[in-house]
Design a protein around this motif. Structure first.
Motif, PDB file in Angstrom:
ATOM      1  N   ALA A  13       0.834  -1.208   0.000  1.00 26.09           N
ATOM      2  CA  ALA A  13       0.000   0.000   0.000  1.00 26.09           C
ATOM      3  C   ALA A  13       0.865   1.252   0.000  1.00 26.09           C
ATOM      4  CB  ALA A  13      -0.933   0.006   1.203  1.00 26.09           C
ATOM      5  N   ILE A  63       1.015   4.038  -3.029  1.00 23.31           N
ATOM      6  CA  ILE A  63       0.718   5.455  -2.786  1.00 23.31           C
ATOM      7  C   ILE A  63       1.892   6.326  -3.224  1.00 23.31           C
ATOM      8  CG2 ILE A  63       0.233   7.191  -1.017  1.00 23.31           C
ATOM      9  CD1 ILE A  63      -1.223   4.825   0.493  1.00 23.31           C
ATOM     10  N   GLU A  65      -5.140  -3.709  -1.816  1.00 23.44           N
ATOM     11  CA  GLU A  65      -4.503  -2.831  -0.836  1.00 23.44           C
ATOM     12  C   GLU A  65      -5.261  -1.526  -0.640  1.00 23.44           C
ATOM     13  OE1 GLU A  65      -1.829  -3.319   1.162  1.00 23.44           O
ATOM     14  OE2 GLU A  65      -1.683  -5.369   0.449  1.00 23.44           O
ATOM     15  N   LEU A  66      -5.814  -0.954  -1.711  1.00 20.64           N
ATOM     16  CA  LEU A  66      -6.385   0.384  -1.613  1.00 20.64           C
ATOM     17  C   LEU A  66      -7.853   0.488  -2.001  1.00 20.64           C
ATOM     18  CD1 LEU A  66      -3.221   2.111  -2.918  1.00 20.64           C
ATOM     19  CD2 LEU A  66      -4.233   2.475  -0.690  1.00 20.64           C
ATOM     20  N   LEU A  76      -7.430   5.593  -3.364  1.00 17.58           N
ATOM     21  CA  LEU A  76      -6.030   5.933  -3.626  1.00 17.58           C
ATOM     22  C   LEU A  76      -5.828   7.441  -3.499  1.00 17.58           C
ATOM     23  CD1 LEU A  76      -3.145   5.349  -4.628  1.00 17.58           C
ATOM     24  CD2 LEU A  76      -4.059   5.476  -6.964  1.00 17.58           C
ATOM     25  N   ALA A 130      -5.804   8.402   0.117  1.00 20.68           N
ATOM     26  CA  ALA A 130      -4.553   8.019   0.764  1.00 20.68           C
ATOM     27  C   ALA A 130      -3.421   8.966   0.377  1.00 20.68           C
ATOM     28  CB  ALA A 130      -4.198   6.575   0.395  1.00 20.68           C
TER      29      ALA A 130
END
Length: 142
Positions: free
Chosen positions: A39, A43, A77-78, A84, A87
């Motif tokens: 993750a 990002i 993960e997101l 996204l 994040a």
């Protein structure tokens, strides 16, 4: 801390950002090559790709390729592109608030110096941040 007393909104904002990052399972922002979790790497890669090509060109497939994971891993993960984006914003906000907090911590007995240092930190970050530049440039083209 000085910032907690004189700048409670910044302190509460930082706590909120850190709490939200913890909920998402995100670590400290670090360069893509050094990041441990998928993750965090995604990002960081998204921020780099956005700065290079603009947000509209960012796809989960391109991120997966850049990070060296499957596209499904990026989604696992997101979630999705909106998550996204959230994040990425949290990552940038955390860095901004850390600069403000640091300015107050470095000047515990001088409010004017603390405010001046916080402003300088914010303005320096604004001028030198490639992601912010990419986002603002794309808004101007809208």
């Amino acid at each position: 801390m000085f910032a907690e007393v004189l700048c409670p909104f910044a302190y509460v904002g930082l706590r909120t950002v850190l709490d939200r990052r913890a909920e998402l399972g995100l670590d400290e922002p670090v360069p893509v090559a050094q990041a441990a979790s998928a993750a965090v790497r995604v990002i960081a890669a998204a921020a780099e790709l956005t700065a290079e090509t603009g947000w509209s060109a960012v796809t989960m497939g391109k991120l997966a390729e850049r990070v060296g994971v499957s596209r499904q891993t990026v989604y696992n993960e997101l979630g999705n592109k909106a998550a996204l984006a959230e994040a990425m914003v949290l990552r940038e906000l955390e860095a901004f608030l850390r600069g403000v907090e640091s300015a107050f911590d470095d000047n515990p007995d001088d409010l004017v110096a603390a405010i001046r240092a916080a402003a300088e930190s914010a303005l320096t970050r604004a001028v030198t941040n490639p992601l912010l530049h990419a986002v603002l440039t794309s808004l101007l083209q809208w």
